[in-house]
Design an enzyme around this catalytic site. Sequence first.
Site, mmCIF file in Angstrom:
data_model
loop_
_atom_site.group_PDB
_atom_site.id
_atom_site.type_symbol
_atom_site.label_atom_id
_atom_site.label_comp_id
_atom_site.label_asym_id
_atom_site.label_seq_id
_atom_site.Cartn_x
_atom_site.Cartn_y
_atom_site.Cartn_z
ATOM 1 N N SER A 180 0.846 -1.196 0.000
ATOM 2 C CA SER A 180 0.000 0.000 0.000
ATOM 3 C C SER A 180 0.880 1.244 0.000
ATOM 4 C CB SER A 180 -0.913 0.006 1.225
ATOM 5 O OG SER A 180 -1.613 1.237 1.278
ATOM 6 N N HIS A 192 -1.441 -1.070 -4.157
ATOM 7 C CA HIS A 192 -2.695 -0.597 -3.554
ATOM 8 C C HIS A 192 -2.597 0.911 -3.338
ATOM 9 C CE1 HIS A 192 -6.368 -1.355 -1.180
ATOM 10 N NE2 HIS A 192 -5.923 -0.461 -0.310
ATOM 11 N N MET A 230 -12.183 5.452 -0.592
ATOM 12 C CA MET A 230 -12.866 5.667 0.698
ATOM 13 C C MET A 230 -13.554 7.021 0.614
ATOM 14 S SD MET A 230 -9.846 4.084 3.040
ATOM 15 C CE MET A 230 -8.710 4.093 1.669
HETATM 16 C C1 DX5 Z 1 -6.330 2.016 5.759
HETATM 17 C C2 DX5 Z 1 -5.942 1.739 4.322
HETATM 18 C C3 DX5 Z 1 -4.895 0.710 4.170
HETATM 19 C C4 DX5 Z 1 -3.575 1.037 4.774
HETATM 20 C C5 DX5 Z 1 -3.080 -0.188 5.458
HETATM 21 O O1 DX5 Z 1 -7.371 2.931 5.779
HETATM 22 O O2 DX5 Z 1 -7.066 1.307 3.575
HETATM 23 O O3 DX5 Z 1 -4.703 0.334 2.803
HETATM 24 O O4 DX5 Z 1 -2.598 1.442 3.838
HETATM 25 O O5 DX5 Z 1 -1.943 0.131 6.151
HETATM 26 P P1 DX5 Z 1 -1.271 -0.837 7.222
HETATM 27 O O6 DX5 Z 1 -0.820 -2.051 6.481
HETATM 28 O O7 DX5 Z 1 -0.160 0.008 7.761
HETATM 29 O O8 DX5 Z 1 -2.319 -1.158 8.249
HETATM 30 ZN ZN ZN Z 2 -6.802 0.377 1.433
#
Ligand code: DX5
Ligand code: ZN
Length: 217
Positions: free
Chosen positions: A9, A34, A69
Amino acid sequence: MPASLLVPSILASDHADLTAGALLVESLQLPWLHIDIMDGHFVPNLTFGPQTVAALRKHSSLFFDVHLMLDQPQRFVEPFAKAGANQISIHVEPEYDHATTLAAIRALGCKCGIVLNPGTPAAAVEPLLAQVDLVLVMTVQPGFGGQVFRHDMLPKIAQLDLWRANRGLSFRLEVDGGVDLATGPACRAAGADTFVVGTAFFSAPDPAAVARATAAW
Ligand code: DX5
Ligand code: ZN
C-alpha cells in the site's frame, strides 16, 4: 482459492517520492500496488486525487488497485479510471447505487471491487458477489495506516470464502489493515488470498524479505 498475492500500500511510502515506492514494488516482481483514496468525509483523512494517480501511472506499469474511501464514489470512478486505475473498489456503506457503480467501473475498462468496514456484516455485500472481481474486508477502521489488526474479522473472511466456493464464484478476497507476517497467515487460513500490506512492507528493514515470506502463505 487463488494463489496468495502481496499488495503493498503506497499510503505507507514516502509521499514526496511515490515513484520510488512503486519502483521498489516492481523491483520485487510484485504485480499490484494498492492506492488509498480518502476524502476527509467517509474517513477522517485525505490522501491522493486522480492527478496524483495519473502522475504515478507515467512511472509505473503496476496493476493499480485503487481503494476509494469516499462518500460519493460514483462521482469519481471515471476520473480514477482515466487516471490509470486497473481496478477500482468502492465501499458498500454509503448510500448510492452500488450495482450501477460497479457496472460503470467495468464499462470504463477496469476490474471492480466491493469493500466492507469492520462493522459491516458479510450479508451487506452478498447480493453483489456475482458482479465483482474482488471483495475487500477491512481489518481496521479505514483512514490511517499502522493500526492494529482486528482478529474478529476472521469469521467474516471465512463466510465470504464459503459463499465463493459454494456458488462457484472466483472473486479475489482481499484484506487490508494491520496485515503483517504474524496476522497474514491467519487471514490466509480463513480464506483470504490478497493481502494489502502498508507499514509492514514499506517500514520493514528488508521489504524483499517480507515479499519472500508472504509468497509461502
Ligand atoms: C487504511 C488503508 C490501508 C492502509 C493499510 O485505511 O485502507 O490500505 O494502507 O496500512 P497498514 O498495512 O499500515 O495497516
Ligand atoms: Zn486500502
